[in-house]
Design an enzyme around this catalytic site. Structure first.
Site, PDB file in Angstrom:
ATOM      1  CB  CYS A   7      37.180  -7.562  14.147  1.00 31.93           C
ATOM      2  SG  CYS A   7      36.364  -6.432  12.993  1.00 31.93           S
ATOM      3  CG  ASP A 125      29.190 -12.521  14.116  1.00 30.09           C
ATOM      4  OD1 ASP A 125      29.281 -13.206  15.161  1.00 30.09           O
ATOM      5  OD2 ASP A 125      29.515 -11.325  14.069  1.00 30.09           O
TER       6      ASP A 125
END
Length: 204
Positions: A7, A125
Site C-alpha cells: 500500500c 490493522d
C-alpha cells in the site's frame, strides 16, 4: 497461497518497483492531507503503467460516495478499501453504484470488535490515530480464529516478522506499507524481499 498487497504507492518509481516485485495488489491512498496521498488523475496514470495482472486498491476515509464512484468509473481501481467510520448504510449505498469489491478496515486494539458488514473483505490493522500505516503490530492471536469473511492482515508487517505472523494467522492476504520504505519512500529491495518471502512460506 496468501496474496500480497503493498500500500501507499505514490511515485513512478514505486510503480516500476511493483512491476518487478509482482504483488497481487497495490494500494493508492486517496486521503488528502496524508503523506502518501495520490491525486486521482495521477493514480489513473499509475494504473496505466502498472502490470495488468496487479490489481489496484483505492483507500478512502469517510469519503463522499460520489468521489469513490468517479474513481471507480474511471477504471483506476479494482477494489475499494474503506478505512473510516463507514457504516452498513454507506456500504450498501456504495455497492448499489459500483461493481468493485469492498474491503472494510477493522482497527484492533486491546480487543477485537467486528461489527456486521456488507463488505466483501475485512482488513485487520493496528488501532492508531493515523488509521493505518503506523508500522505497529497487534496481537495476531486475536484474529487467528476469525473465519466469517476473507480478510487482509495489516499492521507492522515486514520481512522480519511475516513468517511468524503466518504461523499464527491464515489470512486471505497480507498488507504492508511503512515497513517497505526507506527514508519515507518505497524501497524496491524491501518490496521484492517481502513478496518473495510470502511466496516462499505459502507456496502450498
Amino acid at each position: 497461497m496468501v496474496k500480497v498487497k503493498i500500500c501507499g504507492l505514490r511515485r513512478p518509481e514505486d510503480i516500476e518497483a511493483a512491476n518487478a516485485a509482482k504483488p497481487d495488489f497495490v494500494g493508492f491512498i486517496f486521503v488528502e492531507g496524508t503523506k502518501r496521498y495520490v491525486a486521482p488523475d495521477l493514480a489513473a496514470k499509475f494504473r496505466r503503467d502498472l502490470a495488468a495482472d496487479i490489481q489496484t486498491v483505492g483507500v478512502f476515509v469517510n469519503a463522499p460516495i460520489e468521489a469513490i464512484v468517479a474513481i471507480c468509473q474511471a477504471g483506476t481501481i479494482d477494489l475499494i478499501q474503506l478505512h473510516g467510520e463507514e457504516d452498513q448504510a454507506y456500504i450498501e449505498q456504495l455497492k448499489g453504484q459500483v461493481d468493485q469489491d469492498i474491503i472494510k478496515s477493522v482497527a484492533v486494539g486491546d480487543e477485537l470488535v467486528v461489527a456486521p458488514s456488507q463488505a466483501d473483505y475485512l482488513l485487520f490493522d493496528s488501532l492508531s490515530p493515523s488509521r493505518g500505516g503506523s508500522g505497529k503490530v497487534f496481537d495476531w492471536q486475536m484474529v487467528s480464529a476469525y473465519q466469517d469473511k476473507p480478510f487482509f492482515l495489516a499492521g507492522g508487517l515486514g520481512v522480519d516478522n511475516i513468517e511468524e505472523a503466518l504461523k499464527v494467522v491464515r489470512p486471505y492476504a497480507v498488507d504492508a506499507s511503512s515497513s517497505l520504505e526507506t527514508d519515507g519512500v518505497k524501497d524496491p529491495v524491501k518490496m521484492q524481499e517481502f513478496v518473495a518471502k510470502i511466496r516462499e512460506v505459502t507456496h502450498d
